[in-house]
Design a protein around this motif. Sequence first.
Motif, PDB file in Angstrom:
ATOM      1  N   LYS A   1       0.838  -1.217   0.000  1.00 10.69           N
ATOM      2  CA  LYS A   1       0.000   0.000   0.000  1.00 10.69           C
ATOM      3  C   LYS A   1       0.867   1.258   0.000  1.00 10.69           C
ATOM      4  CE  LYS A   1      -3.729   2.311   2.560  1.00 10.69           C
ATOM      5  NZ  LYS A   1      -4.432   2.678   1.321  1.00 10.69           N
ATOM      6  N   GLU A   2       1.910   1.270   0.814  1.00 12.12           N
ATOM      7  CA  GLU A   2       2.805   2.438   0.852  1.00 12.12           C
ATOM      8  C   GLU A   2       3.451   2.671  -0.510  1.00 12.12           C
ATOM      9  OE1 GLU A   2       4.631   2.731   5.351  1.00 12.12           O
ATOM     10  OE2 GLU A   2       5.229   1.006   4.119  1.00 12.12           O
ATOM     11  N   LEU A   3       3.862   1.601  -1.158  1.00  9.53           N
ATOM     12  CA  LEU A   3       4.535   1.736  -2.453  1.00  9.53           C
ATOM     13  C   LEU A   3       3.579   2.222  -3.534  1.00  9.53           C
ATOM     14  CD1 LEU A   3       6.725  -1.491  -2.403  1.00  9.53           C
ATOM     15  CD2 LEU A   3       7.479   0.861  -1.977  1.00  9.53           C
ATOM     16  N   LEU A   4       2.343   1.726  -3.522  1.00  9.24           N
ATOM     17  CA  LEU A   4       1.366   2.133  -4.537  1.00  9.24           C
ATOM     18  C   LEU A   4       0.828   3.537  -4.294  1.00  9.24           C
ATOM     19  CD1 LEU A   4      -0.679  -1.181  -5.011  1.00  9.24           C
ATOM     20  CD2 LEU A   4       1.069  -0.229  -6.542  1.00  9.24           C
ATOM     21  N   ASP A   5       0.736   3.935  -3.019  1.00  6.24           N
ATOM     22  CA  ASP A   5       0.171   5.248  -2.677  1.00  6.24           C
ATOM     23  C   ASP A   5       1.213   6.361  -2.667  1.00  6.24           C
ATOM     24  OD1 ASP A   5      -2.243   4.007  -2.410  1.00  6.24           O
ATOM     25  OD2 ASP A   5      -2.322   4.093  -0.219  1.00  6.24           O
TER      26      ASP A   5
ATOM     27  N   PHE B   1       6.780 -11.374 -14.757  1.00  8.36           N
ATOM     28  CA  PHE B   1       5.945 -10.422 -14.003  1.00  8.36           C
ATOM     29  C   PHE B   1       5.300 -11.099 -12.798  1.00  8.36           C
ATOM     30  CE2 PHE B   1       5.840  -9.127 -18.504  1.00  8.36           C
ATOM     31  CZ  PHE B   1       6.445  -7.880 -18.398  1.00  8.36           C
ATOM     32  N   ILE B   2       5.650 -10.609 -11.609  1.00 10.79           N
ATOM     33  CA  ILE B   2       5.077 -11.110 -10.356  1.00 10.79           C
ATOM     34  C   ILE B   2       4.017 -10.118  -9.880  1.00 10.79           C
ATOM     35  CG2 ILE B   2       5.491 -11.622  -7.913  1.00 10.79           C
ATOM     36  CD1 ILE B   2       8.353 -12.400  -8.670  1.00 10.79           C
ATOM     37  N   ALA B   3       2.812 -10.622  -9.589  1.00  9.31           N
ATOM     38  CA  ALA B   3       1.802  -9.802  -8.904  1.00  9.31           C
ATOM     39  C   ALA B   3       1.925 -10.134  -7.428  1.00  9.31           C
ATOM     40  CB  ALA B   3       0.414 -10.126  -9.420  1.00  9.31           C
ATOM     41  N   LEU B   4       2.391  -9.166  -6.627  1.00  6.93           N
ATOM     42  CA  LEU B   4       2.693  -9.397  -5.214  1.00  6.93           C
ATOM     43  C   LEU B   4       1.682  -8.684  -4.322  1.00  6.93           C
ATOM     44  CD1 LEU B   4       5.018 -10.823  -3.581  1.00  6.93           C
ATOM     45  CD2 LEU B   4       5.978  -8.517  -3.263  1.00  6.93           C
ATOM     46  N   ASN B   5       1.224  -9.372  -3.291  1.00 10.41           N
ATOM     47  CA  ASN B   5       0.263  -8.783  -2.360  1.00 10.41           C
ATOM     48  C   ASN B   5       0.661  -9.140  -0.937  1.00 10.41           C
ATOM     49  OD1 ASN B   5      -2.438  -8.718  -0.736  1.00 10.41           O
ATOM     50  ND2 ASN B   5      -2.887  -7.614  -2.614  1.00 10.41           N
TER      51      ASN B   5
ATOM     52  N   THR C   1      -3.545  -3.948   1.066  1.00 10.27           N
ATOM     53  CA  THR C   1      -4.465  -3.339   0.111  1.00 10.27           C
ATOM     54  C   THR C   1      -5.005  -4.419  -0.819  1.00 10.27           C
ATOM     55  OG1 THR C   1      -4.619  -1.820  -1.787  1.00 10.27           O
ATOM     56  CG2 THR C   1      -2.463  -2.753  -1.337  1.00 10.27           C
ATOM     57  N   ILE C   2      -6.135  -4.132  -1.441  1.00  9.47           N
ATOM     58  CA  ILE C   2      -6.705  -5.056  -2.419  1.00  9.47           C
ATOM     59  C   ILE C   2      -5.814  -5.164  -3.657  1.00  9.47           C
ATOM     60  CG2 ILE C   2      -8.076  -3.291  -3.603  1.00  9.47           C
ATOM     61  CD1 ILE C   2      -9.391  -6.796  -2.874  1.00  9.47           C
ATOM     62  N   ASN C   3      -5.003  -4.126  -3.900  1.00  7.45           N
ATOM     63  CA  ASN C   3      -4.207  -4.052  -5.118  1.00  7.45           C
ATOM     64  C   ASN C   3      -2.862  -4.763  -4.972  1.00  7.45           C
ATOM     65  OD1 ASN C   3      -6.128  -2.302  -6.490  1.00  7.45           O
ATOM     66  ND2 ASN C   3      -5.489  -0.732  -5.027  1.00  7.45           N
TER      67      ASN C   3
ATOM     68  N   LEU D   1     -14.293  -1.395  -1.254  1.00  8.00           N
ATOM     69  CA  LEU D   1     -15.704  -1.264  -1.616  1.00  8.00           C
ATOM     70  C   LEU D   1     -15.884  -1.280  -3.129  1.00  8.00           C
ATOM     71  CD1 LEU D   1     -17.030   1.419   0.920  1.00  8.00           C
ATOM     72  CD2 LEU D   1     -17.376  -1.056   0.985  1.00  8.00           C
ATOM     73  N   ASP D   2     -14.962  -0.636  -3.864  1.00 11.41           N
ATOM     74  CA  ASP D   2     -15.043  -0.653  -5.327  1.00 11.41           C
ATOM     75  C   ASP D   2     -14.951  -2.085  -5.843  1.00 11.41           C
ATOM     76  OD1 ASP D   2     -15.293   2.068  -5.450  1.00 11.41           O
ATOM     77  OD2 ASP D   2     -13.205   2.456  -6.027  1.00 11.41           O
ATOM     78  N   PHE D   3     -14.012  -2.863  -5.290  1.00 11.72           N
ATOM     79  CA  PHE D   3     -13.868  -4.255  -5.711  1.00 11.72           C
ATOM     80  C   PHE D   3     -15.123  -5.058  -5.401  1.00 11.72           C
ATOM     81  CE2 PHE D   3     -13.082  -8.650  -4.527  1.00 11.72           C
ATOM     82  CZ  PHE D   3     -12.534  -9.143  -5.701  1.00 11.72           C
ATOM     83  N   LEU D   4     -15.633  -4.916  -4.175  1.00  6.61           N
ATOM     84  CA  LEU D   4     -16.817  -5.680  -3.766  1.00  6.61           C
ATOM     85  C   LEU D   4     -18.045  -5.276  -4.575  1.00  6.61           C
ATOM     86  CD1 LEU D   4     -16.198  -5.633   0.102  1.00  6.61           C
ATOM     87  CD2 LEU D   4     -16.119  -7.657  -1.373  1.00  6.61           C
ATOM     88  N   GLU D   5     -18.131  -3.988  -4.908  1.00  7.81           N
ATOM     89  CA  GLU D   5     -19.252  -3.524  -5.723  1.00  7.81           C
ATOM     90  C   GLU D   5     -19.197  -4.124  -7.124  1.00  7.81           C
ATOM     91  OE1 GLU D   5     -20.158   0.825  -7.225  1.00  7.81           O
ATOM     92  OE2 GLU D   5     -21.143   0.433  -5.305  1.00  7.81           O
ATOM     93  N   LYS D   6     -18.020  -4.127  -7.733  1.00  6.40           N
ATOM     94  CA  LYS D   6     -17.872  -4.725  -9.070  1.00  6.40           C
ATOM     95  C   LYS D   6     -18.203  -6.217  -9.032  1.00  6.40           C
ATOM     96  CE  LYS D   6     -14.422  -1.378 -10.597  1.00  6.40           C
ATOM     97  NZ  LYS D   6     -12.975  -1.134 -10.804  1.00  6.40           N
TER      98      LYS D   6
END
Length: 477
Positions: free
Chosen positions: A7-11, A33-37, A41-43, A278-283
């Motif tokens: 979250k810190e890196l993305l924000d 390409f690694i998607a790391l979580n 954050t959801i992202n 909330l955006d993710f859950l709404e979608k």
Amino acid sequence: MKSYSVKELLDSKNTLHEVTVKGWIRTFRSNRFIALNDGSTINNIQCVVDFENTDEQVLKKLTTGAAIEVTGEHIESQGKGQNFEIQAKKIVVLGESNPETYPIQPKKHSLEFLREKAHLRVRTNTFSAIMRVRSALSFAVHQYFQQNGFNYVNTPIITGSDAEGAGEMFRVTALDAKNPPKTEDGEINYKEDFFGKETNLTVSGQLEAETYAMALGKVYTFGPTFRAENSNTSRHLAEFWMIEPEVAFLDLDGDMDLAEDFIKSVLKYVLDNCKDDLDFLEKRLIEEDKTKPQNERSEMTLTEKLHFVVDNNFKRVSYTEAIEILRNCKPNKKKKFNYIIDEWGADLQSEHERYLVEKHFNCPVILFDYPAKIKAFYMRLNDDGKTVRAMDILFPGIGEIVGGSQREERLEVLQQKINELGIDEKELWWYLDLRRFGTAVHSGFGLGFERLVLFATGMTNIRDVIPFPRTPQSAEF
């Protein structure tokens, strides 16, 4: 070197040059390409692997579910969907994952399947979002009460009283299950049990909270409660969390004001602080709705539903008025309700409550002054002798979410109600003492926390909004 969260890196407003981040691999594609979580954050953050300069043995271990540490350059992203990415210089595998046996693969899983993997389901986007919203709501609950002069009280989990009078309680005992001590009448002798009496897991902290309200003025409990109701519905749990404020010198009108303000406050906190989740859950809900028949689709999106509560004044309606509305409405006259409303005194079902909110008033509703026969013994009897100062708050999609009342503060009236119900006064001697020594008007309400999380996330099964659900025939994990 400092380790950053995803979250810190993305924000971040700017690039941070060389950084270290730790997390779990969601996907690894094209050996590059690694998607790391990391759960912050959801992202995900994209980590670009230097294929030519990364050890082949390390590359083999970069599989979905593995825990890794990445050190590299935090730069502006070349691709779409995020502002920053990491050009990985060094990757350390902290914990391997077997791609053949790891159950949370990057594909769509059913909620039923994920309940069987409750220890791993939080690694999915859906459940990580739910649990972050749950955490935010929990914080907002404490923040609201602390900022409004309430004292947090921890009421007993083990109790000798049944606050609700439902009798659906889990027994707590240290007696030998195969050979318990018996009385001369052949009954189990609980005098020889650990506490010297029959005890259970609590269904509510309300009665004990009242004792503290009558000394500290404003208190609240927020803790686990238990109900041994053999129900396998999407709305019931055997273990759940309850929010229960109690306030001295507060009548029912004040109680309704408090409950409305509280709910609006905590839901606004989520709207303000959980946008990505909330955006993710709404979608997710919008996509789910597309698979349903037209008549079963949601009339509001998730955020519209939250604003429906936060931005509207709650309509206050007496039970008697509500019964007349329901008796004369089209669904009742055409017998489309599963439970037809014929006369005053009926216990309302969620279909009736939702009709009032979603069709008749088009706003959240507070019903008050219920028939005494369908409410608990501790609620204050009105002058008409047949209704009590009770209130329920009704929400769209759920029905009742809050139940509260002005408590019966008159000793003689409370004693009469207890005797009529066959409750032994000796079991509640301390509760009656509150009416003997400095009695005063006081009120409170109860809100099942999981019901609130259910509403805030748009989920439809309560087992999906608590980390490890406890239900009939299920106590895994």
